[in-house]
Design a protein around this motif. Structure first.
Motif, PDB file in Angstrom:
ATOM      1  N   GLN A   1       7.607   8.026 -10.369  1.00 24.40           N
ATOM      2  CA  GLN A   1       7.026   7.309 -11.505  1.00 24.40           C
ATOM      3  C   GLN A   1       6.262   6.071 -11.036  1.00 24.40           C
ATOM      4  N   GLN A   2       6.815   5.349 -10.060  1.00 20.53           N
ATOM      5  CA  GLN A   2       6.123   4.172  -9.546  1.00 20.53           C
ATOM      6  C   GLN A   2       4.823   4.553  -8.842  1.00 20.53           C
ATOM      7  N   ILE A   3       4.833   5.659  -8.125  1.00 20.38           N
ATOM      8  CA  ILE A   3       3.613   6.119  -7.456  1.00 20.38           C
ATOM      9  C   ILE A   3       2.550   6.466  -8.491  1.00 20.38           C
ATOM     10  N   ALA A   4       2.962   7.106  -9.602  1.00 18.13           N
ATOM     11  CA  ALA A   4       2.013   7.428 -10.668  1.00 18.13           C
ATOM     12  C   ALA A   4       1.409   6.162 -11.260  1.00 18.13           C
ATOM     13  N   ARG A   5       2.221   5.130 -11.437  1.00 19.32           N
ATOM     14  CA  ARG A   5       1.708   3.873 -11.977  1.00 19.32           C
ATOM     15  C   ARG A   5       0.695   3.232 -11.038  1.00 19.32           C
ATOM     16  N   LEU A   6       1.003   3.243  -9.739  1.00 18.36           N
ATOM     17  CA  LEU A   6       0.058   2.674  -8.776  1.00 18.36           C
ATOM     18  C   LEU A   6      -1.235   3.481  -8.761  1.00 18.36           C
ATOM     19  N   HIS A   7      -1.118   4.790  -8.915  1.00 20.51           N
ATOM     20  CA  HIS A   7      -2.313   5.632  -8.955  1.00 20.51           C
ATOM     21  C   HIS A   7      -3.201   5.248 -10.135  1.00 20.51           C
ATOM     22  N   ARG A   8      -2.601   5.086 -11.293  1.00 20.21           N
ATOM     23  CA  ARG A   8      -3.373   4.682 -12.472  1.00 20.21           C
ATOM     24  C   ARG A   8      -3.909   3.261 -12.317  1.00 20.21           C
ATOM     25  N   ALA A   9      -3.083   2.382 -11.772  1.00 21.19           N
ATOM     26  CA  ALA A   9      -3.508   0.987 -11.634  1.00 21.19           C
ATOM     27  C   ALA A   9      -4.646   0.824 -10.645  1.00 21.19           C
ATOM     28  N   SER A  10      -4.864   1.817  -9.774  1.00 22.22           N
ATOM     29  CA  SER A  10      -5.968   1.705  -8.818  1.00 22.22           C
ATOM     30  C   SER A  10      -7.319   1.609  -9.524  1.00 22.22           C
ATOM     31  N   ARG A  11      -7.381   2.034 -10.787  1.00 20.85           N
ATOM     32  CA  ARG A  11      -8.621   1.900 -11.545  1.00 20.85           C
ATOM     33  C   ARG A  11      -8.985   0.443 -11.804  1.00 20.85           C
ATOM     34  N   LEU A  12      -7.988  -0.428 -11.743  1.00 23.41           N
ATOM     35  CA  LEU A  12      -8.239  -1.848 -11.982  1.00 23.41           C
ATOM     36  C   LEU A  12      -8.717  -2.572 -10.725  1.00 23.41           C
ATOM     37  N   ALA A  13      -8.625  -1.925  -9.579  1.00 21.73           N
ATOM     38  CA  ALA A  13      -8.946  -2.580  -8.306  1.00 21.73           C
ATOM     39  C   ALA A  13     -10.454  -2.700  -8.119  1.00 21.73           C
ATOM     40  N   PRO A  14     -10.899  -3.676  -7.339  1.00 26.37           N
ATOM     41  CA  PRO A  14     -12.341  -3.856  -7.102  1.00 26.37           C
ATOM     42  C   PRO A  14     -12.951  -2.808  -6.181  1.00 26.37           C
ATOM     43  N   ARG A  15     -12.134  -2.016  -5.531  1.00 22.13           N
ATOM     44  CA  ARG A  15     -12.635  -0.963  -4.662  1.00 22.13           C
ATOM     45  C   ARG A  15     -11.852   0.319  -4.946  1.00 22.13           C
ATOM     46  N   ARG A  16     -12.387   1.434  -4.537  1.00 22.49           N
ATOM     47  CA  ARG A  16     -11.701   2.701  -4.693  1.00 22.49           C
ATOM     48  C   ARG A  16     -10.556   2.791  -3.681  1.00 22.49           C
ATOM     49  N   TYR A  17      -9.471   3.459  -4.084  1.00 26.19           N
ATOM     50  CA  TYR A  17      -8.327   3.617  -3.186  1.00 26.19           C
ATOM     51  C   TYR A  17      -7.918   5.081  -3.098  1.00 26.19           C
ATOM     52  N   HIS A  18      -7.597   5.500  -1.863  1.00 25.73           N
ATOM     53  CA  HIS A  18      -6.949   6.780  -1.623  1.00 25.73           C
ATOM     54  C   HIS A  18      -5.447   6.532  -1.524  1.00 25.73           C
ATOM     55  N   LEU A  19      -4.664   7.417  -2.112  1.00 22.42           N
ATOM     56  CA  LEU A  19      -3.209   7.337  -1.987  1.00 22.42           C
ATOM     57  C   LEU A  19      -2.722   8.412  -1.028  1.00 22.42           C
ATOM     58  N   VAL A  20      -2.020   7.983   0.013  1.00 25.34           N
ATOM     59  CA  VAL A  20      -1.389   8.880   0.976  1.00 25.34           C
ATOM     60  C   VAL A  20       0.106   8.612   0.911  1.00 25.34           C
ATOM     61  N   VAL A  21       0.881   9.630   0.584  1.00 31.57           N
ATOM     62  CA  VAL A  21       2.332   9.482   0.489  1.00 31.57           C
ATOM     63  C   VAL A  21       2.959  10.277   1.630  1.00 31.57           C
ATOM     64  N   LEU A  22       3.921   9.678   2.306  1.00 30.51           N
ATOM     65  CA  LEU A  22       4.507  10.316   3.480  1.00 30.51           C
ATOM     66  C   LEU A  22       5.973   9.942   3.611  1.00 30.51           C
ATOM     67  N   SER A  23       6.649  10.608   4.536  1.00 27.66           N
ATOM     68  CA  SER A  23       8.004  10.210   4.909  1.00 27.66           C
ATOM     69  C   SER A  23       8.063   9.983   6.405  1.00 27.66           C
ATOM     70  N   ASP A  24       9.006   9.158   6.822  1.00 28.42           N
ATOM     71  CA  ASP A  24       9.178   8.866   8.241  1.00 28.42           C
ATOM     72  C   ASP A  24      10.069   9.895   8.925  1.00 28.42           C
ATOM     73  N   HIS A  25      10.808  10.667   8.148  1.00 28.31           N
ATOM     74  CA  HIS A  25      11.705  11.712   8.665  1.00 28.31           C
ATOM     75  C   HIS A  25      12.337  12.378   7.469  1.00 28.31           C
ATOM     76  N   GLY A  26      13.127  13.414   7.705  1.00 24.56           N
ATOM     77  CA  GLY A  26      13.930  14.007   6.649  1.00 24.56           C
ATOM     78  C   GLY A  26      15.390  13.669   6.850  1.00 24.56           C
ATOM     79  N   GLN A  27      16.265  14.426   6.217  1.00 21.86           N
ATOM     80  CA  GLN A  27      17.704  14.271   6.406  1.00 21.86           C
ATOM     81  C   GLN A  27      18.353  15.651   6.475  1.00 21.86           C
ATOM     82  N   THR A  28      19.361  15.752   7.321  1.00 19.88           N
ATOM     83  CA  THR A  28      20.173  16.960   7.424  1.00 19.88           C
ATOM     84  C   THR A  28      21.556  16.646   6.884  1.00 19.88           C
ATOM     85  N   GLN A  29      22.048  17.491   6.023  1.00 20.32           N
ATOM     86  CA  GLN A  29      23.319  17.231   5.354  1.00 20.32           C
ATOM     87  C   GLN A  29      24.479  17.866   6.119  1.00 20.32           C
ATOM     88  N   GLY A  30      25.660  17.295   5.958  1.00 24.26           N
ATOM     89  CA  GLY A  30      26.850  17.861   6.579  1.00 24.26           C
ATOM     90  C   GLY A  30      28.021  16.902   6.501  1.00 24.26           C
TER      91      GLY A  30
END
Length: 704
Positions: free
Chosen positions: A411-440
């Motif tokens: 939800q926060q990422i969606a808000r930032l995506h919409r809010a990018s329309r208010l910025a003085p320049r265009r923005y690309h959003l890249v979402v990533l992870s630094d690693h995953g998790q293994t359960q056990g």
């Protein structure tokens, strides 16, 4: 091409006057109600509530920002609560200037202040219908303040900016299922519109935030063995989450040309990436990092906190949501216990109170800081959302309460995506992870003792008290099972024992003495064990440099055979005088220098890149004498971490080694990316492709 923010008005027009009038009327009514219900508070005339409501509104609008600036240090360390105390003093002064208003004292004034802030937040929500409009109304106000600093003509000539938003610990496999099941609607919409692509990348052997983020931001993670590791030459355990150690790690890896150099921003990270603007960044905390390691940054201490908590409604809302998160955590823990969910870990103590720090407070502050960065037109921003990783450690990688945190981040990422329309320049959003998790199930829960205690016992020491506290009540059966396993032995264990038994001095090999205790706790005389998720590192402190396999066999004949036969150990890395780096498993070994495999390849369950990644770590100056990776079971997709976690990471095996990147399709992603340093090169290439200037070759100044 990157999708634009969703169409339609970001804000619903004509609400400003209605909101002001609505809040004034509501506060007036609330004061009348408090007059009737609150002991020690009394208004004697009909006109007093209306006048006081107007004065309190002016006090909140003008006084709160001034309070936050004047008393910022205390407000910073109390997440804004101290500001309410000072504002309560102002409220008391206002009431005493209005004739006929009776207030018993300071406590009553603070209660009235909190009540007024709550009423303001409630009316704003009712008029806005949903939280998003409140968010964007505040964003629009901040945009108007920024416009005078960034002329439109200047912004039009700038290349598109990039927001790198990291969801800490979220694996590629989990992301795919979350998109499928509706837990990440923003990602699902991007993928359905074909504006973005979901791509996998492979972590280093050390699949944890320290190695990944340092590699991504600075282009190097050389000699980072885990989230913590032991450096024999300094008798010191490095910890990525310790401010001084984080600053030292950054000093070793930064050349001043990191991913965020050139007026970029780092929000909520371990390292700065050479950004000019930082907040909640571990390597750049002025009050905790030695001056000789501290880089100059333009932002003052806690700038991100101030920007967010300068609004009293923000402070009150955040604490209300944080309180709800405490009850949510307690409820989830109780449900797990009642249902008999396994694996699970104890989640009591301070954890329910600490959890909102990452899931709510830090998240909201980081989002506010990113919004400010966009409105200021900063070229590159890298931010870390830590909440999912924190809850997955304690609850599990796809349990219902963990996915609830993931939905809030989406939800926060969606808000930032919409809010990018208010910025003085265009923005690309890249979402990533630094690693995953293994359960056990945690190693200590499954086998009745920690890996530190087990290694210490094999080396002639006694288990530390902490190991006894975590031992299972029925551990005698597990100990018996382990004794049977080490007695029968697998192929490699038998060969190791045979080498020891055939050695000329095996029977009476002298043991080294520990001497002084040193700065780091020893699990046995001269033996240090440090764990990092699914990785454990054993160092023999009475030998300089890397201790060879032959020496370990002679001085600790039971150690290696028992480790490779342990059902919780997947493989070991040791250095042989004769063969160089060797990976040992229960039923086979892999000589990394020659590629020779004897018996069953112990690296087979860990993927095609395992040998190269381990070979690289073997060259690190501080590589431990014995590197232990937990056993991964491909059939159950589980492994037992050496720390008491449900979801964990830090080594090889399963989802922990598969991160993800969701990126605009116009930014090409290479076929396969292995290692954080390779991912840095991809991101650097994207910035160059978008027209961002190359970083300066000069090394940024370090305060001496």
């Amino acid at each position: 091409m990157t999708t634009s923010a969703p169409k339609g008005r970001l804000l619903r027009g004509g609400r400003a006057v209605a909101r002001a009038v609505g809040v004034w009327i509501a506060v007036t009514g609330a004061l009348r109600l408090l007059d009737a219900l609150l002991p020690g508070f009394r208004m004697t005339h009909w006109w007093q509530p209306a006048v006081c409501a107007l004065l309190l509104g002016l006090l909140a609008a003008v006084g709160w920002p001034l309070v936050m600036r004047i008393a910022y240090p205390l407000a910073f360390f109390t997440f804004g609560l101290f500001g309410f105390l000072l504002l309560g003093a102002g409220t008391l002064a206002v009431f005493r200037t209005v004739p006929g208003v009776e207030v018993a004292g300071f406590r009553t004034a603070v209660i009235v202040t909190l009540a007024m802030a709550a009423v303001g937040a409630l009316i704003s929500s009712l008029l806005a219908v949903d939280e998003d409009e409140i968010f964007f109304r505040r964003a629009a106000r901040r945009r108007r303040r920024h416009r005078r600093h960034t002329p439109a003509a200047e912004a039009a000539d700038q290349p598109p900016g990039v927001l790198f938003l990291q969801i800490d610990g979220l694996g590629y496999d989990t992301v795919r299922r979350a998109v499928r099941d509706g837990d990440m609607p923003t990602f699902a919409a991007w993928l359905a519109e074909d504006s973005h692509a979901l791509t996998r990348w492979h972590t280093d052997w050390s699949s944890q935030t320290g190695a990944s983020v340092c590699g991504i931001l600075h282009g190097s993670n050389h000699d980072i063995l885990g989230f913590r590791w032991y450096e024999k030459d300094r008798d010191h355990v490095m910890a990525c989450a310790h401010p001084a150690d984080a600053a030292e790690i950054e000093r070793r890896h930064s050349d001043g040309r990191g991913l965020l150099s050139g007026d970029g921003a780092s929000r909520g990270n371990l390292f700065s990436g050479d950004a000019a603007h930082v907040s909640l960044t571990m390597s750049s905390i002025p009050v905790l990092v030695p001056k000789k390691l501290l880089r100059r940054h333009r932002d003052r201490l806690g700038a991100g906190y101030y920007a967010y908590f300068a609004n009293p409604v923000n402070a009150l809302r955040t604490f209300a949501v944080a309180l709800a998160d405490v009850f949510r955590e307690i409820s989830a823990s109780v449900r797990q216990r009642r249902a008999g969910v396994v694996p699970r870990i104890p989640r009591g103590g301070w954890y329910p109170l600490a959890r909102p720090g990452t899931t709510v407070i830090a998240r909201d502050v980081v989002v506010s800081a990113i919004l400010g960065d966009m409105l200021a037109g900063r070229p590159v921003v890298y931010a870390d959302f830590l909440g999912y990783d924190e809850v997955a450690h304690h609850s599990g990688i796809e349990r219902f309460d963990t996915l609830s945190v993931l939905r809030s981040i989406d939800q926060q990422i969606a808000r930032l995506h919409r809010a990018s329309r208010l910025a003085p320049r265009r923005y690309h959003l890249v979402v990533l992870s630094d690693h995953g998790q293994t359960q056990g199930q945690a190693f200590s829960q499954r086998f009745g003792e920690t890996i530190e205690a087990y290694v210490g016992r094999l080396c002639g020491g006694s288990p530390p008290p902490s190991a006894g506290k975590r031992r299972q009540a029925e551990s005698w059966q597990i100990n018996a099972a382990l004794a049977e396993a080490t007695t029968s032995g697998g192929l490699i264990a038998r060969r190791l024992r045979a080498r020891v038994e055939d050695a000329e001095c095996a029977g009476d090999s002298p043991r080294t003495t520990s001497g002084s205790p040193g700065a780091v706790t020893r699990v046995a005389p001269g033996v240090v064990v440090v764990v990092s998720g699914h990785l454990a590192m054993v160092s023999f402190t009475e030998h300089e440099g890397r201790v060879e396999l032959e020496t370990i066999e002679r001085e600790f004949p039971d150690l290696l055979p028992s480790l490779v036969d342990h059902p919780g150990v997947g493989f070991l890395l040791v250095s042989s005088r004769e063969f160089g780096p060797v990976v040992l498993g229960r039923d086979g070994l892999h000589r990394l220098a020659s590629g020779v495999v004897i018996g069953e390849d112990p690296l087979l369950p860990y993927g095609p890149h395992a040998a190269d990644l381990i070979r690289r770590v073997d060259t690190f100056p501080h590589c431990a004498d014995v590197m232990i990776n937990s056993r991964y079971d491909p059939d159950s997709d589980q492994a037992s971490p050496f720390e008491t976690h449900v979801g964990s990471h830090g080594g090889l095996g399963g989802p922990q080694q598969r991160g993800f990147v969701v990126h605009p399709r116009e930014l090409a992603f290479p076929g396969e990316v292995v290692g954080a340093e390779a991912l840095h090169r991809v991101f650097r290439g994207w910035l160059a492709e978008l027209g961002h200037p190359a970083p300066s070759p000069e090394i940024s100044e370090v305060v001496s």
